[in-house]
Each structure stands twice: as structure tokens, then as C-alpha cells.
Design a protein around this motif. Structure first.
Motif, PDB file in Angstrom:
ATOM      1  N   ASP A   1       0.912  -1.191   0.073  1.00  0.00           N
ATOM      2  CA  ASP A   1      -0.032   0.217  -0.044  1.00  0.00           C
ATOM      3  C   ASP A   1       0.869   1.378   0.033  1.00  0.00           C
ATOM      4  N   PHE A   2       2.086   1.087   0.353  1.00  0.00           N
ATOM      5  CA  PHE A   2       2.900   2.283   0.426  1.00  0.00           C
ATOM      6  C   PHE A   2       3.946   2.439  -0.701  1.00  0.00           C
ATOM      7  N   LYS A   3       3.895   1.559  -1.590  1.00  0.00           N
ATOM      8  CA  LYS A   3       4.773   1.544  -2.901  1.00  0.00           C
ATOM      9  C   LYS A   3       4.143   2.680  -3.815  1.00  0.00           C
ATOM     10  N   LYS A   4       5.219   3.303  -4.550  1.00  0.00           N
ATOM     11  CA  LYS A   4       4.922   4.278  -5.694  1.00  0.00           C
ATOM     12  C   LYS A   4       3.935   3.837  -6.627  1.00  0.00           C
ATOM     13  N   LYS A   5       4.051   2.501  -6.881  1.00  0.00           N
ATOM     14  CA  LYS A   5       3.147   1.783  -7.971  1.00  0.00           C
ATOM     15  C   LYS A   5       3.057   0.212  -7.381  1.00  0.00           C
ATOM     16  N   LYS A   6       1.791  -0.117  -7.804  1.00  0.00           N
ATOM     17  CA  LYS A   6       1.569  -1.566  -7.340  1.00  0.00           C
ATOM     18  C   LYS A   6       2.383  -2.588  -7.925  1.00  0.00           C
ATOM     19  N   GLN A   7       3.248  -2.250  -9.078  1.00  0.00           N
ATOM     20  CA  GLN A   7       4.068  -3.178  -9.576  1.00  0.00           C
ATOM     21  C   GLN A   7       5.459  -2.695  -9.134  1.00  0.00           C
ATOM     22  N   ALA A   8       5.797  -1.486  -8.537  1.00  0.00           N
ATOM     23  CA  ALA A   8       7.075  -1.148  -8.121  1.00  0.00           C
ATOM     24  C   ALA A   8       7.556  -2.154  -6.997  1.00  0.00           C
ATOM     25  N   ASN A   9       8.765  -2.408  -6.959  1.00  0.00           N
ATOM     26  CA  ASN A   9       9.578  -3.304  -5.913  1.00  0.00           C
ATOM     27  C   ASN A   9      10.751  -2.761  -5.391  1.00  0.00           C
ATOM     28  N   PRO A  10      11.057  -3.019  -4.193  1.00  0.00           N
ATOM     29  CA  PRO A  10      12.273  -2.232  -3.494  1.00  0.00           C
ATOM     30  C   PRO A  10      13.253  -3.169  -4.103  1.00  0.00           C
ATOM     31  N   ARG A  11      13.118  -4.180  -4.547  1.00  0.00           N
ATOM     32  CA  ARG A  11      14.189  -5.374  -5.318  1.00  0.00           C
ATOM     33  C   ARG A  11      14.934  -4.485  -6.516  1.00  0.00           C
TER      34      ARG A  11
ATOM     35  N   ASP B   1      18.900  -0.319  -6.003  1.00  0.00           N
ATOM     36  CA  ASP B   1      20.242  -0.586  -5.246  1.00  0.00           C
ATOM     37  C   ASP B   1      20.069  -0.028  -3.691  1.00  0.00           C
ATOM     38  N   ASP B   2      21.074  -0.842  -2.759  1.00  0.00           N
ATOM     39  CA  ASP B   2      21.250  -0.069  -1.648  1.00  0.00           C
ATOM     40  C   ASP B   2      20.056   0.119  -0.621  1.00  0.00           C
ATOM     41  N   VAL B   3      18.921  -0.904  -0.812  1.00  0.00           N
ATOM     42  CA  VAL B   3      17.877  -0.828   0.137  1.00  0.00           C
ATOM     43  C   VAL B   3      18.011  -0.689   1.424  1.00  0.00           C
ATOM     44  N   ASN B   4      19.105  -1.981   1.564  1.00  0.00           N
ATOM     45  CA  ASN B   4      19.604  -1.968   3.100  1.00  0.00           C
ATOM     46  C   ASN B   4      20.871  -1.175   3.126  1.00  0.00           C
TER      47      ASN B   4
ATOM     48  N   HIS C   1      18.003  -6.702  -3.949  1.00  0.00           N
ATOM     49  CA  HIS C   1      18.130  -6.428  -5.369  1.00  0.00           C
ATOM     50  C   HIS C   1      17.873  -7.611  -6.047  1.00  0.00           C
ATOM     51  N   GLY C   2      16.957  -8.589  -5.766  1.00  0.00           N
ATOM     52  CA  GLY C   2      16.351  -9.611  -6.373  1.00  0.00           C
ATOM     53  C   GLY C   2      17.204 -10.673  -6.400  1.00  0.00           C
ATOM     54  N   GLN C   3      17.988 -10.924  -5.507  1.00  0.00           N
ATOM     55  CA  GLN C   3      19.066 -11.807  -5.113  1.00  0.00           C
ATOM     56  C   GLN C   3      18.375 -13.192  -4.446  1.00  0.00           C
ATOM     57  N   THR C   4      18.489 -14.281  -4.929  1.00  0.00           N
ATOM     58  CA  THR C   4      17.964 -15.453  -4.227  1.00  0.00           C
ATOM     59  C   THR C   4      19.023 -16.291  -3.393  1.00  0.00           C
ATOM     60  N   ASN C   5      20.260 -15.822  -3.540  1.00  0.00           N
ATOM     61  CA  ASN C   5      21.353 -16.462  -2.708  1.00  0.00           C
ATOM     62  C   ASN C   5      21.784 -15.506  -1.490  1.00  0.00           C
ATOM     63  N   GLY C   6      21.662 -15.859  -0.596  1.00  0.00           N
ATOM     64  CA  GLY C   6      22.192 -15.117   0.805  1.00  0.00           C
ATOM     65  C   GLY C   6      21.011 -14.305   1.394  1.00  0.00           C
ATOM     66  N   ILE C   7      21.305 -14.353   2.631  1.00  0.00           N
ATOM     67  CA  ILE C   7      20.407 -13.486   3.510  1.00  0.00           C
ATOM     68  C   ILE C   7      21.140 -12.500   4.384  1.00  0.00           C
ATOM     69  N   PRO C   8      20.575 -11.292   4.745  1.00  0.00           N
ATOM     70  CA  PRO C   8      21.504 -10.351   5.507  1.00  0.00           C
ATOM     71  C   PRO C   8      21.826 -10.916   6.708  1.00  0.00           C
ATOM     72  N   GLN C   9      23.062 -10.391   7.224  1.00  0.00           N
ATOM     73  CA  GLN C   9      23.672 -10.791   8.427  1.00  0.00           C
ATOM     74  C   GLN C   9      23.516  -9.493   9.415  1.00  0.00           C
ATOM     75  N   GLY C  10      23.091  -9.821  10.621  1.00  0.00           N
ATOM     76  CA  GLY C  10      23.253  -8.649  11.848  1.00  0.00           C
ATOM     77  C   GLY C  10      21.927  -8.486  12.593  1.00  0.00           C
ATOM     78  N   SER C  11      20.973  -9.383  12.579  1.00  0.00           N
ATOM     79  CA  SER C  11      19.750  -9.198  13.107  1.00  0.00           C
ATOM     80  C   SER C  11      19.229 -10.528  13.784  1.00  0.00           C
ATOM     81  N   VAL C  12      18.324 -10.533  14.876  1.00  0.00           N
ATOM     82  CA  VAL C  12      18.076 -11.730  15.293  1.00  0.00           C
ATOM     83  C   VAL C  12      16.981 -12.380  14.569  1.00  0.00           C
ATOM     84  N   LEU C  13      16.384 -11.450  13.644  1.00  0.00           N
ATOM     85  CA  LEU C  13      15.126 -12.048  12.723  1.00  0.00           C
ATOM     86  C   LEU C  13      15.803 -12.770  11.673  1.00  0.00           C
ATOM     87  N   MET C  14      16.821 -12.488  10.983  1.00  0.00           N
ATOM     88  CA  MET C  14      17.724 -13.183   9.935  1.00  0.00           C
ATOM     89  C   MET C  14      18.312 -14.415  10.864  1.00  0.00           C
ATOM     90  N   ASP C  15      18.683 -14.439  12.136  1.00  0.00           N
ATOM     91  CA  ASP C  15      19.293 -15.832  12.943  1.00  0.00           C
ATOM     92  C   ASP C  15      18.110 -16.637  12.571  1.00  0.00           C
TER      93      ASP C  15
END
Length: 520
Positions: A63-73, A76-79, A225-239
Motif C-alpha cells: 500500500d505504500f509503494k509508488k506503483k503497485k508493480q514497483a518493488n524495492p528489489r 540498489d542499496d535498499v539495506n 536487489h532480487g538476489q535468491t542467494n544469501g540473507i542479510p547478517q546482523g539481526s535476530v530476525l535473520m538468525d
């Protein structure tokens, strides 16, 4: 984990799976859960995360995206990545501050009542073989200690002490781990873990937004950026998300072992990507390592075979070598410099280890009590060299340096030493984390010293100034959400402006009210 573990008990800590969905949401939205990296006290994420939570609660991020089809992925540099040097040379680890909107949205999705029930049920299935124990689920503190301190105490109890106990029943211990686990996790395998591989790979389910596994996968791709290999490090959520995949591997390993009628006498303790395998036959141990290798390979993960080792002295192998060495050596000296050189010698033999941090904690307590010191410069040089070669010690070394610098009365001389320290660290790459702590040392002396790290620039600017955003917000249309993720919110200017020149032990020590049981 077995069924009875899910019953809450009165203790200083509880596993995340012992929490209700509402409790789990509260836990994962804690600032300490959002960022597990050690940072100075004026860098705080509470207001930021809570503000985003208030806006997104009960709503969908779409609901907060600029366009319904727009994706953060698509951006670049979303995180935001804070670079942490691992060895004082060329190895480094990227700690990521996940975009707050994506982080909060993912926490909300995981902790919906139905999703939380499914996740807990799946973890029960992962743990049906009581000979394979996962001991690394995130824990929430119900004591005066931080969550991370209770996690360390849990490791000591569940891994080290249990390993020693198992020496009564087994003659051999094999240790192995997964290479670059977080960086190698295949995001689609999260849906396999939570819904079974057959269900997740059905054509009708591959992009089904009603499957929580797909929701998690999609959020992580949006962060990377749409990658399917790897998850971010540095949070309990990702642990916790990593544990979903690793728990699925536990289940698959158990199924493989059940087909081997001659393999019944074993125990496996897993803490994140580290395995301890207890057996009475080296041949059985080799076969189990082979089965783990096959199981993890199916998930795109790989064991670090060069680091795999077997021991027939389980008590000795159960305790980290650096810890034993530190306990065996002389730990102190009446002379301050000799005391520090004892620690320096330990750092040379066992670089970047937990026992080194503990040794430096003890030294920090000692120098914190001093009221005068004639020649702090040689001590400063030794501490800088320890920090240079042992990035894990950045916070405690910064604390020691702040105290030693306080003994230099001439401010120009102090600033000259700071300049030389900065020049030393400029010789190694990827030191964003070190810059943050060096700024903590220098800020009370001269707040305008410039650092390349963006977080440092935010600290100087506070709530004013035009600093590059930490997160790419180009995909967000809602002005309120954009305002909520304003990176200046991470700087507590009141705390910043009140910090003392000398860093106190409570700023850098993990345990607040106890000594970490026998862990140290």
C-alpha cells in the motif's frame, strides 16, 4: 526441539518458540533484535522501529509503494551495510541494517497468528529425532541481562557443558561447520522448509502470497536487489530465518540416518552452522559427516571439510582452545604494561577470540579505577595494535583508549595521538565499525573530526544537516513512511551530548549483572 520444550517455564530466558505470536512480535521489534552489532549508546533504533511499526501495523507494505508493480528489489542499496573487518587484513563481513519498512513488514508477517502457529509446528517436525538437537534458536531475556547475554549463557549451558557431559557416553567428537552459511542460503529453500519441498514447488504455489515461506523469500529478495542467494547478517530476525533452513536440514539428515540401520549410536548438537557429532566409532562418524554433506548440498550449502576435525578427547575438544590457554596462563601482573603484554601475547596466539575480549574487559576494569598515570602513550600503542589485528575487540579497546587518553592533560597532544591512531587504521580496508567506535572516543574531544562512515556523519549532524540516507527510499510513495525511516532518528542527540570522555564498562560489557556463569 521436542513438544515439551514449547511449554513456557520460569527461567532467565525463553526460546523464541516458547513465545506467543504477540510476544514474538514484541521480541523481534526490540532494537537489540533489529541490530545485533555492538554500537555506542547514542546510536539507537527504538524510535525508528517503533515509528515504522505504528504506520505499518494492520497494513500491507504494498500500500505504500509508488506503483503497485514497483518493488524495492528494483533499487540498489535498499539495506545499509556496515563493513566489519574480520582479521585486520583483507577478510571482512558485511553487517546489514535492513530497511526498517521491510524489517517491520516481515516481522508483522511472521508473527501473524496463523503464520506463527505454522512456523512453530514446522520446528516441532524438524526436531522429532531427539538425537539431533538444535541449540541456537534466539532467546528472549527474562532477567536483568540483555538478550544477547542470555544467548551466550545458553550456549555455555547447552553446548559446552552438554558436550562435556556426553564424554561419559561417547569416545569421539567430530566438529564441522557450513562455509559462509548466511551468504549461501537459497531464499527459495525457506518455503521448502516451512511448507515442504513438494508443496512449495507446485506450480500453483511458487508465487502464492498466502504461503508465509514465499512472503519471507519475497521480503529478502526485496532487500537484496532480487538476489535468491544469501540473507542479510546482523539481526535476530535473520538468525531465526536461518534456523528455518537449518532445521529443515536437521529433518532431512534425520531421514537419511533412519535409512542406515547400522547408525544408531550417536548424538548431534548443532549451534547455527556448527555441528558437534558424538560417536563411539570413527567409521560411523565419517558416515554421518558424509550424510550431512549430502543433506546440506541439497540446500545449496557446503561443509567446510578442511576445518572438520575428530578428537578422542571429548572434554578437551568441548572447550575452546583459547579459553583453556587463557585459564592456564598467568592472567595479570602488578605492572600495568606487563599485564597488557600478557594479553597481547594471548592475542598473538589466539587472535580475535572470545577469551581475548574477556581479558581486555578485565584490563578495562582495572584502568577504569586509576586516577593518574605517568606514561600512557606506550599502553595506547599496544592497545591500538591489539585492536588493529583483532576487530572483535573494537568496542572494549575503544573503551580502554578513552581512559588512557584521559591521562594526557594537553589537548593538542591528545588530538595528535588520535590523528596517529586514525592513520594506523586507515591502512586496513572495511573498517566502518571501527570508525564508529573511534568516533565514540574522539567525539568528546572534537566532535568535528571527519569519518568516512555515513553513520559517523549522522552522529555529527544529529537531527540537522543533509546527510546521505542510509536506506534507498525511492520506492516509497507515502510521505509519513518516508519520514518514519529518516535515518537521523537513529541518533539520540541527548545521549550523544551527555557522553563522558571516558567510556564506562556498562557501555561495552555484555553481561550487566553477572559474569556469564561459567562461560568465561
Amino acid at each position: 526441539m521436542n513438544a515439551k520444550v514449547l511449554s513456557p517455564v520460569l527461567t532467565s530466558r525463553r526460546s523464541i518458540l516458547d513465545l506467543t505470536y504477540n510476544e514474538a512480535r514484541t521480541f523481534l521489534l526490540k532494537p537489540e533484535s533489529y541490530c545485533s552489532l555492538d554500537l555506542p549508546p547514542y546510536i539507537a533504533f527504538g524510535d525508528l522501529i517503533n515509528g515504522v511499526h505504528q504506520i505499518l501495523d494492520g497494513k500491507r507494505l504494498t500500500d505504500f509503494k509508488k506503483k503497485k508493480q514497483a518493488n524495492p528489489r528494483d533499487h540498489d542499496d535498499v539495506n545499509y551495510t556496515i563493513l566489519h573487518n574480520k582479521d585486520g587484513k583483507y577478510a571482512w563481513r558485511p553487517f546489514q541494517l535492513i530497511h526498517p519498512a521491510l524489517y517491520v513488514s516481515l516481522v508483522h508477517a511472521i508473527t501473524e497468528e496463523d503464520s506463527w502457529k505454522l512456523i512453530r509446528d514446522r520446528f516441532q517436525k524438524f526436531a522429532t529425532n531427539n538425537k539431533i538437537r538444535c541449540l541456537s534458536l534466539p532467546v528472549m531475556s527474562f532477567s536483568d541481562e540483555k538478550d544477547r547475554a542470555e544467548q551466550v549463557s545458553h550456549w555455555w549451558n547447552a553446548v559446552e557443558q552438554r558436550s562435556i557431559e556426553l564424554s561419559l557416553d561417547y569416545g569421539y567428537l567430530i566438529e564441522t561447520d557450513i562455509t559462509d552459511c548466511y551468504g549461501a542460503i537459497y531464499t527459495h529453500s525457506i518455503a521448502w522448509a516451512l511448507h515442504t519441498k513438494d508443496e512449495a514447488k507446485k506450480k500453483t504455489n511458487r508465487n502464492n502470497p498466502n504461503l508465509i515461506g514465499n512472503v519471507i523469500d519475497s521480503h529478502i529478495q526485496d532487500m537484496r536487489h532480487g538476489q535468491t542467494n544469501g540473507i542479510p547478517q546482523g539481526s535476530v530476525l535473520m538468525d531465526f530465518i536461518a534456523e528455518m533452513v537449518l532445521g529443515f536440514a536437521d529433518q532431512a539428515l534425520s531421514e537419511r540416518l533412519q535409512t542406515k540401520k547400522d547408525i544408531t549410536d550417536y548424538r548431534i548438537l548443532r549451534y547455527r552452522d556448527d555441528y558437534r557429532i558424538f560417536i563411539n566409532s570413527p567409521q560411523v562418524g565419517d558416515e554421518i559427516v558424509k550424510l550431512i554433506t549430502e543433506t546440506t548440498a541439497d540446500l545449496g550449502l557446503k561443509l567446510s571439510l578442511p576445518k572438520t576435525k575428530m578428537s578422542n578427547n571429548i572434554v578437551r575438544a568441548s572447550i575452546k582452545s583459547d579459553k583453556l590457554a587463557w585459564m592456564a596462563r598467568k592472567q595479570s601482573d602488578e605492572n600495568l604494561q606487563k599485564h597488557l603484554l600478557i594479553i597481547y601475547g594471548h592475542a598473538t596466539s589466539f587472535p580475535n577470540t572470545g577469551s581475548l575480549v574477556i581479558a581486555l574487559n578485565g584490563y578495562h576494569k582495572r584502568v577504569s579505577k586509576l586516577t593518574s598515570l605517568l606514561s600512557p602513550q606506550p599502553l595506547i600503542a599496544i592497545v591500538v595494535d591489539i585492536a588493529y589485528r583483532n576487530p572483535r575487540t573494537y568496542p572494549i579497546c575503544a573503551a580502554i583508549l578513552s581512559k588512557l587518553l584521559s591521562f594526557i592533560a594537553n589537548n593538542d597532544e591528545r588530538l595528535d595521538i588520535v590523528k596517529r591512531i586514525r592513520k594506523t587504521f586507515s591502512q586496513i580496508p572495511n573498517t566502518g565499525h571501527m570508525q564508529i567506535w573511534l568516533q565514540r572516543v574522539t567525539f568528546p574531544l572534537d566532535r568535528n573530526i571527519d569519518y568516512d562512515e555515513t553513520v559517523c556523519k549522522l552522529v555529527v549532524a544529529g537531527n540537522t544537516g543533509n546527510i546521505r540516507p542510509l536506506w534507498n527510499n525511492d520506492w516509497i510513495s507515502c510521505p509519513e513512511l518516508k519520514a518514519a525511516v529518516n535515518a537521523t532518528k537513529i541518533v539520540d542527540t541527548t545521549t550523544r551530548d551527555k557522553i563522558a570522555q571516558v567510556i564506562s564498562p556498562k557501555e561495552v560489557e555484555l553481561f550487566l549483572s553477572k559474569t556469564g556463569e561459567g562461560y568465561y
